[in-house]
Design an enzyme around this catalytic site. Structure first.
Site, PDB file in Angstrom:
ATOM      1  N   HIS A  43       2.341   1.937  -3.140  1.00  0.00           N
ATOM      2  CA  HIS A  43       1.413   2.905  -3.728  1.00  0.00           C
ATOM      3  C   HIS A  43       1.979   4.314  -3.626  1.00  0.00           C
ATOM      4  CE1 HIS A  43      -2.373   0.124  -3.230  1.00  0.00           C
ATOM      5  NE2 HIS A  43      -1.406  -0.418  -3.941  1.00  0.00           N
ATOM      6  N   ASP A  58       0.867  -1.180   0.000  1.00  0.00           N
ATOM      7  CA  ASP A  58       0.000   0.000   0.000  1.00  0.00           C
ATOM      8  C   ASP A  58       0.907   1.235   0.000  1.00  0.00           C
ATOM      9  OD1 ASP A  58      -2.241   1.871   0.566  1.00  0.00           O
ATOM     10  OD2 ASP A  58      -3.344   0.026   0.975  1.00  0.00           O
TER      11      ASP A  58
END
Length: 478
Positions: A308, A285
Protein backbone atom coordinates in the site's frame (compact mmCIF):
# COMPACT_ATOMS: atom_id res chain seq x y z
CA UNK A 1 88.11 -35.66 31.03
CA UNK A 2 85.84 -37.36 33.70
CA UNK A 3 85.02 -33.92 35.12
CA UNK A 4 84.03 -32.66 31.62
CA UNK A 5 81.75 -35.70 31.05
CA UNK A 6 80.14 -35.14 34.46
CA UNK A 7 79.42 -31.48 33.68
CA UNK A 8 77.88 -32.30 30.28
CA UNK A 9 75.69 -35.02 31.80
CA UNK A 10 74.47 -32.65 34.55
CA UNK A 11 73.59 -29.99 31.97
CA UNK A 12 71.59 -32.51 29.89
CA UNK A 13 69.61 -33.76 32.93
CA UNK A 14 68.79 -30.19 34.02
CA UNK A 15 67.53 -29.32 30.52
CA UNK A 16 65.24 -32.38 30.37
CA UNK A 17 63.74 -31.60 33.78
CA UNK A 18 62.99 -28.00 32.86
CA UNK A 19 61.40 -29.04 29.56
CA UNK A 20 59.24 -31.62 31.34
CA UNK A 21 58.00 -29.05 33.87
CA UNK A 22 57.16 -26.53 31.13
CA UNK A 23 55.20 -29.20 29.23
CA UNK A 24 53.20 -30.07 32.33
CA UNK A 25 52.34 -26.41 32.97
CA UNK A 26 51.18 -25.98 29.34
CA UNK A 27 49.10 -29.14 29.51
CA UNK A 28 47.42 -28.12 32.75
CA UNK A 29 46.61 -24.67 31.33
CA UNK A 30 44.63 -26.22 28.41
CA UNK A 31 43.03 -29.08 30.27
CA UNK A 32 40.89 -27.15 32.76
CA UNK A 33 38.47 -24.93 30.74
CA UNK A 34 35.35 -23.79 32.59
CA UNK A 35 31.86 -24.00 31.10
CA UNK A 36 31.71 -20.21 31.21
CA UNK A 37 34.80 -19.99 29.02
CA UNK A 38 33.22 -22.39 26.52
CA UNK A 39 30.38 -19.93 25.92
CA UNK A 40 32.69 -16.94 25.60
CA UNK A 41 33.77 -17.55 22.03
CA UNK A 42 35.50 -14.89 19.93
CA UNK A 43 33.28 -13.34 17.26
CA UNK A 44 34.74 -13.90 13.81
CA UNK A 45 35.06 -10.77 11.67
CA UNK A 46 32.82 -12.32 8.99
CA UNK A 47 29.77 -12.11 11.27
CA UNK A 48 30.38 -8.68 12.69
CA UNK A 49 27.04 -6.99 13.45
CA UNK A 50 28.21 -3.56 12.35
CA UNK A 51 27.00 -2.38 8.94
CA UNK A 52 27.57 1.01 7.35
CA UNK A 53 24.58 2.21 5.32
CA UNK A 54 25.18 3.11 1.70
CA UNK A 55 23.88 6.57 2.45
CA UNK A 56 23.90 8.66 5.58
CA UNK A 57 21.11 11.04 6.57
CA UNK A 58 21.43 14.58 5.26
CA UNK A 59 20.43 15.93 8.65
CA UNK A 60 22.32 15.70 11.92
CA UNK A 61 19.98 13.98 14.39
CA UNK A 62 20.48 14.44 18.09
CA UNK A 63 21.21 10.72 18.40
CA UNK A 64 22.90 9.63 15.15
CA UNK A 65 21.24 6.77 13.28
CA UNK A 66 24.46 5.92 11.44
CA UNK A 67 25.58 2.53 12.83
CA UNK A 68 29.22 3.60 12.74
CA UNK A 69 28.36 5.93 15.64
CA UNK A 70 29.98 4.96 18.92
CA UNK A 71 33.48 3.89 19.98
CA UNK A 72 33.01 0.17 19.39
CA UNK A 73 31.76 0.41 15.81
CA UNK A 74 35.11 1.21 14.24
CA UNK A 75 37.19 -0.86 16.67
CA UNK A 76 37.78 -4.04 14.66
CA UNK A 77 40.08 -5.39 17.36
CA UNK A 78 37.27 -5.43 19.92
CA UNK A 79 36.34 -8.97 20.93
CA UNK A 80 32.81 -10.18 21.53
CA UNK A 81 31.46 -13.03 23.61
CA UNK A 82 29.17 -15.36 21.66
CA UNK A 83 26.39 -17.09 23.55
CA UNK A 84 25.21 -19.80 21.14
CA UNK A 85 21.64 -20.77 22.05
CA UNK A 86 22.43 -24.44 21.38
CA UNK A 87 24.90 -24.29 24.28
CA UNK A 88 21.96 -23.31 26.49
CA UNK A 89 19.78 -26.24 25.42
CA UNK A 90 18.09 -25.03 22.22
CA UNK A 91 17.23 -27.97 19.94
CA UNK A 92 16.40 -26.13 16.72
CA UNK A 93 14.34 -28.95 15.14
CA UNK A 94 11.45 -26.68 14.11
CA UNK A 95 9.11 -28.24 16.66
CA UNK A 96 10.64 -28.05 20.15
CA UNK A 97 9.94 -24.91 22.19
CA UNK A 98 13.36 -23.24 22.53
CA UNK A 99 12.15 -20.16 24.42
CA UNK A 100 13.93 -20.98 27.69
CA UNK A 101 17.28 -21.42 25.92
CA UNK A 102 16.95 -18.03 24.20
CA UNK A 103 16.07 -16.33 27.47
CA UNK A 104 19.09 -17.88 29.19
CA UNK A 105 21.43 -16.90 26.36
CA UNK A 106 20.01 -13.37 26.41
CA UNK A 107 20.49 -13.05 30.16
CA UNK A 108 24.15 -14.10 29.87
CA UNK A 109 24.91 -11.88 26.85
CA UNK A 110 23.17 -8.89 28.44
CA UNK A 111 25.70 -8.86 31.27
CA UNK A 112 28.86 -8.50 29.15
CA UNK A 113 30.01 -5.80 26.77
CA UNK A 114 29.62 -6.71 23.07
CA UNK A 115 27.74 -9.88 23.96
CA UNK A 116 26.17 -11.86 21.09
CA UNK A 117 23.09 -14.06 21.28
CA UNK A 118 23.67 -16.40 18.32
CA UNK A 119 21.00 -18.53 16.63
CA UNK A 120 23.29 -20.52 14.29
CA UNK A 121 22.49 -21.63 10.75
CA UNK A 122 21.17 -25.09 9.82
CA UNK A 123 18.64 -24.90 12.69
CA UNK A 124 14.99 -23.83 12.94
CA UNK A 125 14.21 -22.44 16.39
CA UNK A 126 10.64 -21.99 17.63
CA UNK A 127 9.99 -19.56 20.48
CA UNK A 128 6.81 -18.22 22.01
CA UNK A 129 5.92 -14.57 22.78
CA UNK A 130 8.94 -13.15 24.61
CA UNK A 131 10.20 -9.80 25.90
CA UNK A 132 13.98 -9.38 25.72
CA UNK A 133 14.52 -6.50 28.09
CA UNK A 134 17.37 -4.30 29.23
CA UNK A 135 19.16 -2.32 30.24
CA UNK A 136 22.16 -4.35 29.04
CA UNK A 137 25.84 -3.71 28.55
CA UNK A 138 26.59 -1.75 25.33
CA UNK A 139 27.16 -3.46 22.01
CA UNK A 140 24.63 -6.27 22.49
CA UNK A 141 23.86 -8.25 19.31
CA UNK A 142 20.94 -10.58 18.60
CA UNK A 143 22.19 -12.54 15.59
CA UNK A 144 20.00 -14.96 13.65
CA UNK A 145 21.83 -17.02 11.03
CA UNK A 146 19.33 -19.90 11.01
CA UNK A 147 15.51 -19.68 11.11
CA UNK A 148 13.65 -18.18 14.06
CA UNK A 149 9.92 -18.99 13.93
CA UNK A 150 6.67 -18.32 15.76
CA UNK A 151 4.32 -21.13 16.85
CA UNK A 152 2.25 -22.31 13.88
CA UNK A 153 -0.91 -20.23 14.05
CA UNK A 154 -3.54 -19.33 16.69
CA UNK A 155 -4.21 -22.93 17.77
CA UNK A 156 -0.53 -23.42 18.68
CA UNK A 157 -0.22 -20.07 20.46
CA UNK A 158 0.01 -20.51 24.25
CA UNK A 159 -3.14 -19.16 25.94
CA UNK A 160 -1.06 -17.26 28.50
CA UNK A 161 0.92 -15.40 25.81
CA UNK A 162 0.01 -12.00 24.36
CA UNK A 163 -1.84 -12.22 21.07
CA UNK A 164 -0.68 -8.72 20.16
CA UNK A 165 3.09 -9.21 19.91
CA UNK A 166 5.69 -11.92 19.46
CA UNK A 167 9.24 -10.64 20.08
CA UNK A 168 9.72 -7.38 21.97
CA UNK A 169 13.05 -5.65 22.56
CA UNK A 170 12.55 -3.26 25.49
CA UNK A 171 14.68 -0.54 27.12
CA UNK A 172 17.86 -1.20 25.18
CA UNK A 173 20.64 1.12 24.03
CA UNK A 174 23.31 0.44 21.40
CA UNK A 175 21.89 -2.90 20.27
CA UNK A 176 21.94 -4.69 16.89
CA UNK A 177 19.46 -7.19 15.44
CA UNK A 178 21.14 -8.84 12.47
CA UNK A 179 22.24 -12.02 10.74
CA UNK A 180 22.00 -13.98 7.50
CA UNK A 181 18.91 -15.94 8.52
CA UNK A 182 15.12 -15.75 8.33
CA UNK A 183 12.47 -14.64 10.81
CA UNK A 184 9.36 -16.71 10.00
CA UNK A 185 5.92 -15.56 11.18
CA UNK A 186 3.72 -18.48 10.02
CA UNK A 187 1.00 -15.95 9.32
CA UNK A 188 -1.34 -17.89 7.02
CA UNK A 189 -3.59 -19.30 9.76
CA UNK A 190 -3.90 -15.84 11.32
CA UNK A 191 -4.81 -14.27 7.97
CA UNK A 192 -7.51 -16.92 7.47
CA UNK A 193 -9.39 -16.06 10.69
CA UNK A 194 -13.04 -15.28 9.78
CA UNK A 195 -12.79 -11.90 11.51
CA UNK A 196 -10.24 -10.71 8.94
CA UNK A 197 -11.41 -8.53 6.02
CA UNK A 198 -13.12 -10.43 3.16
CA UNK A 199 -12.68 -13.81 4.91
CA UNK A 200 -16.34 -14.34 5.85
CA UNK A 201 -19.20 -15.45 3.54
CA UNK A 202 -19.68 -13.17 0.52
CA UNK A 203 -16.73 -11.03 1.56
CA UNK A 204 -18.10 -10.23 5.01
CA UNK A 205 -16.22 -9.82 8.26
CA UNK A 206 -17.38 -12.05 11.09
CA UNK A 207 -17.28 -11.20 14.81
CA UNK A 208 -14.98 -12.89 17.27
CA UNK A 209 -11.44 -12.64 18.66
CA UNK A 210 -9.30 -10.98 16.06
CA UNK A 211 -6.04 -9.95 17.73
CA UNK A 212 -3.01 -10.98 15.71
CA UNK A 213 0.57 -10.52 16.91
CA UNK A 214 2.95 -7.98 15.48
CA UNK A 215 6.13 -9.87 14.78
CA UNK A 216 9.03 -7.74 16.05
CA UNK A 217 8.68 -4.67 18.26
CA UNK A 218 11.30 -2.29 19.59
CA UNK A 219 9.99 -0.23 22.50
CA UNK A 220 11.59 2.62 24.47
CA UNK A 221 15.06 1.94 23.02
CA UNK A 222 17.83 3.96 21.36
CA UNK A 223 20.81 3.65 19.00
CA UNK A 224 19.50 0.56 17.24
CA UNK A 225 20.73 -1.21 14.10
CA UNK A 226 18.56 -3.74 12.25
CA UNK A 227 20.19 -5.25 9.17
CA UNK A 228 20.46 -8.02 6.59
CA UNK A 229 17.67 -10.31 7.84
CA UNK A 230 14.78 -11.77 5.86
CA UNK A 231 11.49 -11.26 7.74
CA UNK A 232 8.44 -12.97 6.30
CA UNK A 233 4.80 -13.99 6.73
CA UNK A 234 4.01 -11.92 9.80
CA UNK A 235 0.55 -12.42 11.35
CA UNK A 236 0.28 -8.61 11.50
CA UNK A 237 2.93 -5.82 11.30
CA UNK A 238 6.37 -7.21 10.51
CA UNK A 239 8.38 -4.64 12.48
CA UNK A 240 7.35 -1.80 14.80
CA UNK A 241 9.35 0.93 16.52
CA UNK A 242 7.61 2.80 19.32
CA UNK A 243 9.20 5.40 21.58
CA UNK A 244 12.67 4.93 20.09
CA UNK A 245 15.44 7.32 19.07
CA UNK A 246 18.38 6.73 16.75
CA UNK A 247 17.41 3.83 14.46
CA UNK A 248 19.19 2.50 11.36
CA UNK A 249 17.52 -0.15 9.21
CA UNK A 250 19.64 -1.46 6.34
CA UNK A 251 19.50 -4.30 3.80
CA UNK A 252 16.29 -5.90 5.05
CA UNK A 253 14.05 -8.18 2.98
CA UNK A 254 10.41 -8.30 4.08
CA UNK A 255 7.97 -10.66 2.32
CA UNK A 256 4.29 -11.52 2.76
CA UNK A 257 1.56 -12.22 0.17
CA UNK A 258 -0.19 -9.31 -1.48
CA UNK A 259 -3.55 -10.09 0.16
CA UNK A 260 -2.24 -10.72 3.69
CA UNK A 261 -4.20 -8.27 5.91
CA UNK A 262 -2.51 -5.60 8.06
CA UNK A 263 1.00 -6.85 7.34
CA UNK A 264 2.74 -3.46 7.29
CA UNK A 265 6.44 -3.84 6.55
CA UNK A 266 7.99 -1.25 8.88
CA UNK A 267 5.91 0.95 11.19
CA UNK A 268 7.33 3.76 13.31
CA UNK A 269 5.58 5.96 15.85
CA UNK A 270 6.82 8.35 18.54
CA UNK A 271 10.27 7.66 17.11
CA UNK A 272 12.92 10.14 16.00
CA UNK A 273 16.19 10.12 14.04
CA UNK A 274 15.51 7.15 11.75
CA UNK A 275 17.27 5.95 8.60
CA UNK A 276 15.77 3.18 6.43
CA UNK A 277 18.08 2.13 3.59
CA UNK A 278 18.58 -0.37 0.76
CA UNK A 279 15.68 -2.69 1.58
CA UNK A 280 13.08 -4.71 -0.32
CA UNK A 281 9.51 -4.87 1.02
CA UNK A 282 6.71 -7.01 -0.52
CA UNK A 283 3.58 -7.23 1.63
CA UNK A 284 -0.17 -6.77 1.99
CA UNK A 285 -0.39 -3.34 3.61
CA UNK A 286 1.77 -0.23 3.97
CA UNK A 287 5.34 -0.78 2.84
CA UNK A 288 6.50 1.77 5.43
CA UNK A 289 4.08 3.63 7.70
CA UNK A 290 4.95 6.69 9.75
CA UNK A 291 2.70 7.41 12.70
CA UNK A 292 2.32 10.34 15.07
CA UNK A 293 5.30 11.69 17.00
CA UNK A 294 7.90 10.95 14.32
CA UNK A 295 10.60 13.40 13.21
CA UNK A 296 13.89 13.38 11.31
CA UNK A 297 13.23 10.30 9.20
CA UNK A 298 15.09 9.42 5.99
CA UNK A 299 13.96 6.60 3.68
CA UNK A 300 16.45 6.01 0.86
CA UNK A 301 16.99 3.19 -1.63
CA UNK A 302 13.88 1.12 -0.81
CA UNK A 303 11.84 -0.98 -3.27
CA UNK A 304 8.15 -1.47 -2.38
CA UNK A 305 5.51 -3.64 -3.94
CA UNK A 306 3.08 -5.05 -4.06
CA UNK A 307 2.02 -3.06 -1.00
CA UNK A 308 0.00 0.00 0.00
CA UNK A 309 2.97 2.28 -0.61
CA UNK A 310 4.69 4.65 1.79
CA UNK A 311 2.22 6.27 4.19
CA UNK A 312 2.34 9.08 6.69
CA UNK A 313 -0.60 8.40 8.99
CA UNK A 314 -3.29 7.77 9.70
CA UNK A 315 -3.17 10.74 12.08
CA UNK A 316 -5.64 12.51 14.37
CA UNK A 317 -7.99 9.60 15.12
CA UNK A 318 -10.53 10.22 17.93
CA UNK A 319 -9.77 13.97 17.89
CA UNK A 320 -6.16 13.38 18.93
CA UNK A 321 -3.17 15.64 18.32
CA UNK A 322 -0.48 14.36 15.93
CA UNK A 323 2.88 15.87 15.02
CA UNK A 324 5.12 14.64 12.19
CA UNK A 325 8.03 16.62 10.75
CA UNK A 326 11.17 16.47 8.64
CA UNK A 327 10.50 13.31 6.60
CA UNK A 328 12.62 12.63 3.49
CA UNK A 329 11.68 9.86 1.06
CA UNK A 330 14.02 9.48 -1.93
CA UNK A 331 15.36 7.04 -4.50
CA UNK A 332 12.35 4.73 -4.15
CA UNK A 333 10.70 2.22 -6.51
CA UNK A 334 7.01 1.44 -5.96
CA UNK A 335 5.44 -1.36 -8.03
CA UNK A 336 1.92 -2.81 -8.35
CA UNK A 337 0.65 -1.05 -5.24
CA UNK A 338 -2.74 0.23 -4.07
CA UNK A 339 -1.13 3.53 -3.06
CA UNK A 340 2.10 5.30 -3.79
CA UNK A 341 2.99 8.32 -1.64
CA UNK A 342 0.18 8.85 0.85
CA UNK A 343 -0.59 11.23 3.72
CA UNK A 344 -3.81 10.35 5.55
CA UNK A 345 -5.53 12.05 8.48
CA UNK A 346 -8.87 11.76 10.23
CA UNK A 347 -11.28 14.67 10.53
CA UNK A 348 -11.36 16.26 13.95
CA UNK A 349 -7.67 15.86 14.69
CA UNK A 350 -5.11 18.53 15.55
CA UNK A 351 -1.37 19.10 15.21
CA UNK A 352 0.62 19.31 12.01
CA UNK A 353 2.52 17.48 9.28
CA UNK A 354 5.37 19.61 7.92
CA UNK A 355 8.69 19.43 6.11
CA UNK A 356 7.87 16.42 3.91
CA UNK A 357 10.02 15.70 0.84
CA UNK A 358 9.39 13.02 -1.81
CA UNK A 359 12.16 12.92 -4.43
CA UNK A 360 13.33 10.57 -7.20
CA UNK A 361 10.41 8.14 -7.05
CA UNK A 362 9.75 5.57 -9.80
CA UNK A 363 6.15 4.30 -10.05
CA UNK A 364 5.04 1.15 -11.91
CA UNK A 365 1.27 0.49 -12.11
CA UNK A 366 0.45 2.29 -8.87
CA UNK A 367 -3.09 3.29 -7.87
CA UNK A 368 -3.42 6.63 -6.03
CA UNK A 369 0.17 7.47 -6.93
CA UNK A 370 0.24 10.79 -5.06
CA UNK A 371 -2.48 11.26 -2.45
CA UNK A 372 -3.34 13.50 0.48
CA UNK A 373 -6.54 12.33 2.17
CA UNK A 374 -7.80 14.37 5.12
CA UNK A 375 -11.10 12.50 5.13
CA UNK A 376 -9.68 9.11 6.02
CA UNK A 377 -12.36 6.82 7.46
CA UNK A 378 -12.70 3.04 7.78
CA UNK A 379 -16.51 3.07 7.83
CA UNK A 380 -19.32 5.13 6.33
CA UNK A 381 -20.29 6.53 9.71
CA UNK A 382 -17.57 9.17 10.17
CA UNK A 383 -18.94 12.65 10.98
CA UNK A 384 -17.83 15.86 9.37
CA UNK A 385 -15.51 17.80 11.70
CA UNK A 386 -14.22 21.35 11.53
CA UNK A 387 -10.75 20.78 13.00
CA UNK A 388 -7.95 18.95 11.20
CA UNK A 389 -4.26 18.15 11.25
CA UNK A 390 -2.54 21.01 9.40
CA UNK A 391 -0.46 19.96 6.37
CA UNK A 392 2.22 22.31 5.07
CA UNK A 393 5.57 22.28 3.23
CA UNK A 394 5.12 19.09 1.20
CA UNK A 395 7.41 18.70 -1.83
CA UNK A 396 7.14 16.26 -4.76
CA UNK A 397 10.16 16.26 -7.10
CA UNK A 398 11.03 13.91 -9.95
CA UNK A 399 8.07 11.55 -9.49
CA UNK A 400 7.75 9.50 -12.68
CA UNK A 401 6.18 6.32 -14.01
CA UNK A 402 2.76 4.76 -14.59
CA UNK A 403 -0.48 4.66 -12.62
CA UNK A 404 -3.47 2.33 -12.32
CA UNK A 405 -6.29 4.10 -14.18
CA UNK A 406 -8.97 3.12 -11.62
CA UNK A 407 -8.03 6.26 -9.65
CA UNK A 408 -6.65 9.67 -10.61
CA UNK A 409 -2.85 9.76 -10.30
CA UNK A 410 -2.89 12.86 -8.07
CA UNK A 411 -5.48 13.39 -5.34
CA UNK A 412 -5.27 16.27 -2.84
CA UNK A 413 -8.36 16.17 -0.59
CA UNK A 414 -7.67 18.69 2.16
CA UNK A 415 -9.88 19.73 5.05
CA UNK A 416 -12.75 22.12 4.32
CA UNK A 417 -11.63 24.44 7.10
CA UNK A 418 -7.85 23.84 7.37
CA UNK A 419 -6.26 24.05 3.94
CA UNK A 420 -3.08 22.27 2.88
CA UNK A 421 -0.42 24.87 2.09
CA UNK A 422 2.93 25.18 0.34
CA UNK A 423 2.65 22.05 -1.79
CA UNK A 424 5.44 22.06 -4.38
CA UNK A 425 5.35 20.00 -7.59
CA UNK A 426 8.40 19.62 -9.84
CA UNK A 427 9.19 17.14 -12.63
CA UNK A 428 6.11 15.02 -11.99
CA UNK A 429 5.28 12.78 -14.97
CA UNK A 430 2.66 10.08 -14.45
CA UNK A 431 1.11 8.22 -17.39
CA UNK A 432 -1.57 5.50 -17.49
CA UNK A 433 -0.29 1.93 -17.15
CA UNK A 434 -2.98 0.82 -19.60
CA UNK A 435 -4.78 2.94 -22.17
CA UNK A 436 -4.04 6.45 -23.39
CA UNK A 437 -6.41 8.62 -21.35
CA UNK A 438 -4.60 10.80 -18.80
CA UNK A 439 -6.85 11.43 -15.78
CA UNK A 440 -7.13 14.92 -14.38
CA UNK A 441 -5.79 15.45 -10.85
CA UNK A 442 -8.22 16.18 -8.04
CA UNK A 443 -7.65 19.06 -5.60
CA UNK A 444 -9.77 20.34 -2.73
CA UNK A 445 -8.63 23.32 -0.65
CA UNK A 446 -4.99 22.67 -1.60
CA UNK A 447 -2.51 25.54 -2.10
CA UNK A 448 0.86 25.35 -3.80
CA UNK A 449 2.87 25.74 -6.97
CA UNK A 450 4.01 23.87 -10.06
CA UNK A 451 7.69 24.67 -10.49
CA UNK A 452 7.75 22.80 -13.82
CA UNK A 453 5.06 21.58 -16.19
CA UNK A 454 3.69 18.34 -14.79
CA UNK A 455 1.96 15.42 -16.49
CA UNK A 456 -0.93 15.54 -15.96
CA UNK A 457 -1.07 19.33 -15.41
CA UNK A 458 -2.20 20.24 -11.90
CA UNK A 459 -4.41 23.20 -12.73
CA UNK A 460 -6.50 22.69 -9.59
CA UNK A 461 -3.70 23.64 -7.18
CA UNK A 462 -4.43 27.13 -5.82
CA UNK A 463 -1.85 29.91 -5.63
CA UNK A 464 -0.73 31.73 -2.50
CA UNK A 465 -2.19 31.17 0.95
CA UNK A 466 -5.83 31.00 2.08
CA UNK A 467 -7.14 34.07 3.87
CA UNK A 468 -8.90 31.99 6.54
CA UNK A 469 -5.87 29.91 7.51
CA UNK A 470 -4.88 31.96 10.56
CA UNK A 471 -8.38 31.65 12.00
CA UNK A 472 -8.59 27.87 11.69
CA UNK A 473 -5.00 26.91 12.57
CA UNK A 474 -4.89 28.15 16.15
CA UNK A 475 -1.87 26.35 17.55
CA UNK A 476 -0.53 23.06 16.30
CA UNK A 477 1.16 22.37 19.61
CA UNK A 478 4.01 20.68 17.77
Amino acid sequence: MKILHFLLLSLLVTTLVLFHKASNVYARRHHHISNKQKNNKTLAPLISPVYAPARSPDYAPSIPSDPSYGPAANDTTATSCIFDVTDFGAVGDGDTDDTAAFKSAWKAACQVENGVVLAPNDFTFVITSTIFSGPCQPGLVFQVDGVLATPDGPDCWPESDSHKQWIVFYRLDNMSFTGTGTIEGNGQKWWDLPCKPHKGPNGSTLPGPCDSPAMIRFFMSSNLVVSSLRIQNSPQFHMKFDGCQGVTIDKLSIFSPKLSPNTDGIHIENTKSVGIYNSLIHNGDDCISIGQGCADVEIDGVTCGPSHGISIGSLGVHNSRACVSNITVKNIIIRDSDNGLRIKTWQGGAGSVSGISFENIQMENVRNSVIIDQYYCLTKACRNETSAVYLTDVSYKNIKGTYDVRSPPIHFACSDTVACTNITMSEVELLPYEGVLVDDPFCWNAYGVQETLTIPPIDCLQDGMPESLAENVVSTGC
